[in-house]
Design a protein around this motif. Sequence first.
Motif, mmCIF file in Angstrom:
data_model
loop_
_atom_site.group_PDB
_atom_site.id
_atom_site.type_symbol
_atom_site.label_atom_id
_atom_site.label_comp_id
_atom_site.label_asym_id
_atom_site.label_seq_id
_atom_site.Cartn_x
_atom_site.Cartn_y
_atom_site.Cartn_z
ATOM 1 N N PHE A 43 0.795 -1.224 0.000
ATOM 2 C CA PHE A 43 0.000 0.000 0.000
ATOM 3 C C PHE A 43 0.831 1.279 0.000
ATOM 4 O O PHE A 43 0.278 2.368 0.186
ATOM 5 N N HIS A 45 2.106 3.148 -2.259
ATOM 6 C CA HIS A 45 1.825 4.172 -3.273
ATOM 7 C C HIS A 45 0.329 4.431 -3.421
ATOM 8 O O HIS A 45 -0.138 4.842 -4.483
ATOM 9 N N THR A 46 -0.434 4.197 -2.361
ATOM 10 C CA THR A 46 -1.887 4.383 -2.404
ATOM 11 C C THR A 46 -2.314 5.414 -1.365
ATOM 12 O O THR A 46 -1.503 5.903 -0.565
ATOM 13 N N THR A 49 -1.537 4.484 2.422
ATOM 14 C CA THR A 49 -0.185 4.256 2.898
ATOM 15 C C THR A 49 -0.012 4.785 4.318
ATOM 16 O O THR A 49 -0.580 5.816 4.697
ATOM 17 N N SER A 130 -7.555 -4.927 4.319
ATOM 18 C CA SER A 130 -6.458 -4.725 3.371
ATOM 19 C C SER A 130 -6.100 -6.056 2.728
ATOM 20 O O SER A 130 -6.123 -7.102 3.375
ATOM 21 N N LYS A 135 3.334 -5.384 -6.285
ATOM 22 C CA LYS A 135 3.187 -4.980 -7.683
ATOM 23 C C LYS A 135 4.214 -5.638 -8.582
ATOM 24 O O LYS A 135 3.917 -6.065 -9.707
ATOM 25 N N THR A 179 -12.552 1.339 -1.364
ATOM 26 C CA THR A 179 -11.430 1.441 -2.293
ATOM 27 C C THR A 179 -11.349 2.861 -2.833
ATOM 28 O O THR A 179 -12.369 3.527 -3.025
ATOM 29 N N GLU A 180 -10.135 3.301 -3.065
ATOM 30 C CA GLU A 180 -9.948 4.640 -3.632
ATOM 31 C C GLU A 180 -10.223 4.655 -5.130
ATOM 32 O O GLU A 180 -10.417 5.718 -5.717
ATOM 33 N N LYS A 181 -10.238 3.476 -5.770
ATOM 34 C CA LYS A 181 -10.436 3.387 -7.216
ATOM 35 C C LYS A 181 -11.543 2.381 -7.518
ATOM 36 O O LYS A 181 -11.266 1.196 -7.753
#
Length: 247
Positions: A43, A45-46, A49, A130, A135, A179-181
């Motif tokens: 997390f 880069h989200t 974080t 979470s 990645k 979720t942010e996206k």
Amino acid sequence: MEQQVHNRLRDDAAQGGQPLRCRYRRIELHELELFNQLNREVFKHTAFTLPLHVIRRRNNELFSADPMMFGIVEASKDGHYTPVGMSHIIPLNDLGASLYVRNGGLKDSEISARYAAKQGEWSDSLVLFSMGILKSSRDLLKDRHLLLPAVFADHLVDLISEMCSLHPDRSHVRVYAQTEKPNGGIGRLLARLGFEETSIIGGDGYPLWELRLALPERSRTQGVRPTLSAVVGAWREMLPYRWVRGR
């Protein structure tokens, strides 16, 4: 940490000439710091974080409440397993649910053991808190687009089965996530698994998603796993994945 994992998996995949298979399992106390490191890396880069010391303090508290909240995902090559991801589902107690499932409720960074159900206690409200894969490892894994649904299904069945074995009179549970996206990978995961977006905007500023699971009486009295397996059957039929309880 992430680069070391990537290099190891890349070499294993190159030697085998095919994507690597994965497994999910619970963690033990001595692996909690590994989980914390994976949590930070997944997390970092989200919008969710957090510094490692904050993650460590929260997770160490929650592990004391119920170790079953925590699991890791490992990639396998010739019996050698490398950690590539993590899963964290939190059963909330009544106080936690009342403060989390409401507009402007608890932020993820504010969750602590105070708001979590202890092992053996019932929870009407579980949070898909979470979950993710490093990645750098995703392209090296077999059936990677099915991996997170598999992890979620197995971890959820594990938790609810344990609760229902001690509380056979309970009739339903709710699972929440954010979720942010919404159009990204986690958003697609939630929609695929039957979550519905609610009108509740949580403390982090994102809508809460909700999944309701009914537990028929026959299953509550004879063991929850058969019915939950039926509930998640649509997920499991397409998931070439096996669940490992631990070492």
